[in-house]
Design a protein around this motif. Sequence first.
Motif, PDB file in Angstrom:
ATOM      1  N   GLU A  77      37.091  14.188  15.689  1.00  0.00           N
ATOM      2  CA  GLU A  77      37.039  12.879  15.017  1.00  0.00           C
ATOM      3  C   GLU A  77      36.578  11.816  16.026  1.00  0.00           C
ATOM      4  O   GLU A  77      36.932  11.862  17.197  1.00  0.00           O
ATOM      5  CB  GLU A  77      38.420  12.483  14.497  1.00  0.00           C
ATOM      6  N   LYS A 126      29.223  11.244  15.872  1.00  0.00           N
ATOM      7  CA  LYS A 126      28.182  12.095  15.280  1.00  0.00           C
ATOM      8  C   LYS A 126      27.264  11.322  14.348  1.00  0.00           C
ATOM      9  O   LYS A 126      26.053  11.499  14.370  1.00  0.00           O
ATOM     10  CB  LYS A 126      28.820  13.252  14.490  1.00  0.00           C
ATOM     11  N   ARG A 162      33.973  16.903  -2.101  1.00  0.00           N
ATOM     12  CA  ARG A 162      34.429  16.146  -0.919  1.00  0.00           C
ATOM     13  C   ARG A 162      35.707  15.340  -1.202  1.00  0.00           C
ATOM     14  O   ARG A 162      36.623  15.305  -0.403  1.00  0.00           O
ATOM     15  CB  ARG A 162      33.309  15.203  -0.461  1.00  0.00           C
ATOM     16  N   VAL A 212      38.892  15.228   1.583  1.00  0.00           N
ATOM     17  CA  VAL A 212      39.066  14.307   2.708  1.00  0.00           C
ATOM     18  C   VAL A 212      39.872  13.048   2.393  1.00  0.00           C
ATOM     19  O   VAL A 212      40.281  12.358   3.321  1.00  0.00           O
ATOM     20  CB  VAL A 212      37.712  13.900   3.358  1.00  0.00           C
ATOM     21  N   PHE A 242      35.558  24.008   0.936  1.00  0.00           N
ATOM     22  CA  PHE A 242      34.456  23.623   1.830  1.00  0.00           C
ATOM     23  C   PHE A 242      33.249  24.531   1.582  1.00  0.00           C
ATOM     24  O   PHE A 242      32.101  24.088   1.613  1.00  0.00           O
ATOM     25  CB  PHE A 242      34.868  23.715   3.311  1.00  0.00           C
ATOM     26  N   ARG A 277      29.580  23.714   0.431  1.00  0.00           N
ATOM     27  CA  ARG A 277      28.463  24.127   1.305  1.00  0.00           C
ATOM     28  C   ARG A 277      27.403  24.882   0.518  1.00  0.00           C
ATOM     29  O   ARG A 277      26.206  24.706   0.717  1.00  0.00           O
ATOM     30  CB  ARG A 277      29.031  24.981   2.449  1.00  0.00           C
ATOM     31  N   ARG A 305      28.092  17.663  10.664  1.00  0.00           N
ATOM     32  CA  ARG A 305      29.034  18.775  10.439  1.00  0.00           C
ATOM     33  C   ARG A 305      28.403  19.859   9.561  1.00  0.00           C
ATOM     34  O   ARG A 305      27.647  19.579   8.640  1.00  0.00           O
ATOM     35  CB  ARG A 305      30.346  18.346   9.769  1.00  0.00           C
ATOM     36  N   SER A 355      32.295  23.582  11.728  1.00  0.00           N
ATOM     37  CA  SER A 355      33.517  22.811  11.448  1.00  0.00           C
ATOM     38  C   SER A 355      34.542  23.671  10.708  1.00  0.00           C
ATOM     39  O   SER A 355      35.744  23.553  10.943  1.00  0.00           O
ATOM     40  CB  SER A 355      33.211  21.562  10.616  1.00  0.00           C
ATOM     41  N   SER A 356      34.073  24.544   9.827  1.00  0.00           N
ATOM     42  CA  SER A 356      35.014  25.441   9.136  1.00  0.00           C
ATOM     43  C   SER A 356      35.608  26.443  10.114  1.00  0.00           C
ATOM     44  O   SER A 356      36.804  26.755  10.065  1.00  0.00           O
ATOM     45  CB  SER A 356      34.317  26.228   8.024  1.00  0.00           C
ATOM     46  N   TYR A 387      38.130  24.066  12.167  1.00  0.00           N
ATOM     47  CA  TYR A 387      39.248  23.414  11.459  1.00  0.00           C
ATOM     48  C   TYR A 387      40.065  24.405  10.624  1.00  0.00           C
ATOM     49  O   TYR A 387      41.286  24.334  10.594  1.00  0.00           O
ATOM     50  CB  TYR A 387      38.750  22.283  10.543  1.00  0.00           C
ATOM     51  N   GLN A 388      39.369  25.320   9.919  1.00  0.00           N
ATOM     52  CA  GLN A 388      40.120  26.252   9.078  1.00  0.00           C
ATOM     53  C   GLN A 388      40.440  27.549   9.834  1.00  0.00           C
ATOM     54  O   GLN A 388      41.500  28.130   9.639  1.00  0.00           O
ATOM     55  CB  GLN A 388      39.344  26.573   7.783  1.00  0.00           C
ATOM     56  N   ARG A 424      37.458   2.756  11.997  1.00  0.00           N
ATOM     57  CA  ARG A 424      36.585   2.797  10.819  1.00  0.00           C
ATOM     58  C   ARG A 424      37.330   2.540   9.526  1.00  0.00           C
ATOM     59  O   ARG A 424      36.789   2.727   8.466  1.00  0.00           O
ATOM     60  CB  ARG A 424      35.974   4.197  10.666  1.00  0.00           C
ATOM     61  N   PHE A 461      42.268  14.400   7.691  1.00  0.00           N
ATOM     62  CA  PHE A 461      42.278  15.224   8.898  1.00  0.00           C
ATOM     63  C   PHE A 461      42.631  14.411  10.142  1.00  0.00           C
ATOM     64  O   PHE A 461      43.288  14.900  11.043  1.00  0.00           O
ATOM     65  CB  PHE A 461      40.938  15.944   9.076  1.00  0.00           C
TER      66      PHE A 461
END
Length: 208
Positions: free
Chosen positions: A13, A17, A51, A55, A71, A75, A97, A101-102, A105-106, A150, A157
Amino acid sequence: MVHGKFITLEGGEGAGKTTQATYIKEFLQSRGKRVLLTREPGGSLGAELIRRLLVDRTAYSWDPLTEYLLFTAARRDHILKTIKPALEEGIWVICDRFYDSSIVYQGYAQHVPSEMLTTIYDFISEGIIPNLTLILNISPEEGLIRAHKRSNHEDRFEQMSLQFHQQIRKGFLEIAKSHPERCVVVNAEEEEYQIRDTIIKVIESHLF
Ligand code: TYD
């Protein structure tokens, strides 16, 4: 027919990016390339719908495997509707991403078995593998401070523990080690313009 190149940006995070993706787009356009900037989860109508389930701060608490399947569903739509047609038209695709990322993160942080990740990905990927993956490496402490600035509601996450984010950082570095042919780690603690210049050099040496 020459296919476009596929560049992915990965990292924890607040690594910057999204900002760097815009700089890459400007650079590639200055070299005469047609460019599409996209992101995950999202990047197509169906994927943007999914999404929301993943998120938002108020999103349901999925178990890690279900989360991976969501995800993955996003995708699949993104690949079919956006990425594959663009690459086939010769457009260069920059994605904020992607599958790594999967894995992190997963898989790495939440223990979905790697055979399951790769087997399912092989079925849905249409053979798409990034030509270049830039891993923006930043300490989670610094990254989370930047991400909190932000203020939006897409922070499910970000709200995980510091330990979780340390795992995420380690996971990306492991991926870089196992896939040196496509991954480059970039120090994301430097100034925005220094990072941009480093990334441009990497793209020039790897893809031109
Ligand atoms: P986003 O707002 O795009 O975050 P960021 O600006 O950090 O990229 O939210 C995406 C979140 O989803 C992010 O925390 C990482 C997570 N994620 C996964 O857990 N698995 C995945 O496969 C992808 C693509 C993202």
